[in-house]
Design a protein around this motif. Sequence first.
Motif, PDB file in Angstrom:
ATOM      1  N   ILE A  24      -3.709 -26.382   2.382  1.00 49.08           N
ATOM      2  CA  ILE A  24      -3.777 -26.378   0.914  1.00 49.08           C
ATOM      3  C   ILE A  24      -2.491 -25.809   0.324  1.00 49.08           C
ATOM      4  O   ILE A  24      -1.895 -26.389  -0.592  1.00 49.08           O
ATOM      5  N   VAL A  25      -2.061 -24.656   0.865  1.00 49.92           N
ATOM      6  CA  VAL A  25      -0.827 -24.037   0.368  1.00 49.92           C
ATOM      7  C   VAL A  25       0.361 -24.958   0.601  1.00 49.92           C
ATOM      8  O   VAL A  25       1.232 -25.122  -0.265  1.00 49.92           O
ATOM      9  N   PHE A  26       0.389 -25.581   1.777  1.00 52.49           N
ATOM     10  CA  PHE A  26       1.497 -26.483   2.090  1.00 52.49           C
ATOM     11  C   PHE A  26       1.505 -27.672   1.129  1.00 52.49           C
ATOM     12  O   PHE A  26       2.576 -28.105   0.686  1.00 52.49           O
ATOM     13  N   ALA A  27       0.325 -28.209   0.814  1.00 51.22           N
ATOM     14  CA  ALA A  27       0.249 -29.345  -0.110  1.00 51.22           C
ATOM     15  C   ALA A  27       0.816 -28.972  -1.477  1.00 51.22           C
ATOM     16  O   ALA A  27       1.548 -29.764  -2.098  1.00 51.22           O
ATOM     17  N   VAL A  28       0.516 -27.765  -1.930  1.00 48.61           N
ATOM     18  CA  VAL A  28       1.038 -27.301  -3.223  1.00 48.61           C
ATOM     19  C   VAL A  28       2.562 -27.176  -3.162  1.00 48.61           C
ATOM     20  O   VAL A  28       3.280 -27.636  -4.051  1.00 48.61           O
ATOM     21  N   ILE A  29       3.052 -26.532  -2.083  1.00 48.30           N
ATOM     22  CA  ILE A  29       4.498 -26.316  -1.947  1.00 48.30           C
ATOM     23  C   ILE A  29       5.238 -27.646  -1.863  1.00 48.30           C
ATOM     24  O   ILE A  29       6.258 -27.856  -2.535  1.00 48.30           O
ATOM     25  N   VAL A  30       4.733 -28.558  -1.032  1.00 51.89           N
ATOM     26  CA  VAL A  30       5.408 -29.846  -0.848  1.00 51.89           C
ATOM     27  C   VAL A  30       5.362 -30.676  -2.126  1.00 51.89           C
ATOM     28  O   VAL A  30       6.315 -31.400  -2.439  1.00 51.89           O
ATOM     29  N   SER A  31       4.274 -30.569  -2.884  1.00 50.10           N
ATOM     30  CA  SER A  31       4.197 -31.290  -4.160  1.00 50.10           C
ATOM     31  C   SER A  31       5.328 -30.854  -5.089  1.00 50.10           C
ATOM     32  O   SER A  31       5.982 -31.681  -5.736  1.00 50.10           O
ATOM     33  N   ILE A  87       8.373 -21.509   4.382  1.00 47.80           N
ATOM     34  CA  ILE A  87       8.895 -22.454   3.396  1.00 47.80           C
ATOM     35  C   ILE A  87       9.159 -21.749   2.071  1.00 47.80           C
ATOM     36  O   ILE A  87      10.186 -21.976   1.420  1.00 47.80           O
ATOM     37  N   ILE A  88       8.249 -20.847   1.681  1.00 44.38           N
ATOM     38  CA  ILE A  88       8.437 -20.091   0.442  1.00 44.38           C
ATOM     39  C   ILE A  88       9.694 -19.232   0.539  1.00 44.38           C
ATOM     40  O   ILE A  88      10.509 -19.178  -0.393  1.00 44.38           O
ATOM     41  N   GLY A  89       9.851 -18.549   1.675  1.00 41.37           N
ATOM     42  CA  GLY A  89      11.027 -17.707   1.859  1.00 41.37           C
ATOM     43  C   GLY A  89      12.314 -18.499   1.823  1.00 41.37           C
ATOM     44  O   GLY A  89      13.320 -18.063   1.244  1.00 41.37           O
TER      45      GLY A  89
END
Length: 338
Positions: free
Chosen positions: A32-39, A283-285
Amino acid sequence: MQEAVLLRTAKESLSQQNDFASATSQNRNDWIVFAVIVSILWSVPLSLGGFYLYLGLAVAIYAISALGLQTMVGLAGQLSLGHAAFMGIGAYTSVLLQKTLGLPFLVTLAAAGLTAAAAGLLMAQLIRLSGVYFKIATFGFGIVVHQILSNWTALTGGTAGVRGIPVISMIGFQVETRTGLFVCEALTLTLIYGLLVRLSHGKIGRAFRAIGQNEAAARSVGIPVARYRMIVITLGCAIAGIAGAYLPHLMRFLSPESFTWYESLTCLIMITVGGLGSLPGAIIGAAVLIVAPEYLRDFAQYKMLAFGVLLVASMILLPKGIAGAGAALSRSKRNHAR
């Protein structure tokens, strides 16, 4: 006596069910977090273009590299202070194979990962050193690689670098625009992230975590610690090599100065600020450490000072990184809603 055995069995079964539910929940949350970040990563650079597309390209490359380091450090506790060296190995392998043999990019990308993996396997032999000695040895390994890239002029061009970076060619078409390059990087990032999520929540991932938490305890329950340490180091280095293969196509130039101890330290700060042990955190970092300096160019001479302050502040205020703080806030809101 029989009732006690039944009760203990029931407790063990309930504990296993809870562990499975927790692992399933964590797996779902990672996606879920990855989907938000990649979006965000896809939509913002592609819609705004220009400088923002360049930032998106840089974030994607370093996010891939940070995922490799996160696997080593955050998951298995194998700290490497020479991570950028393996990006360099991948970059030079890919570019030289393209320029000298004219191989398609998918082939050179695979070769970059394999060559960096072989170098990582070589470095993994240093696990015979314990504690701080292994960490210092990885730093030394990174310096050795940088010196080879700088001085083997017949192969690498030395400090003059490599110019005339070939256009990416794969599956019958050429990637000549930044948009096309960005799509390739984002697809690679997604694929690597998916594989690491599956790995981290499987048997091998649990063994990595056990080693990262307590090597002696992991060894006592039959986990072949040395073998798994070598596997995770090799894997992390291979991922760094894949990330490095994209960097020359972004910079349109290749130089050993892109793979110094400074870049290794930057990668380490990325996973620390994002959250050690968190794949989305890597990815956030990467996004924070790539984007923030671009808006602080007037203070470029204080860049390392700012990174140091950011690292110390994150360790004190956000010990689990940005991803950990976000997860804690989400849990708090759900508990409050109940």
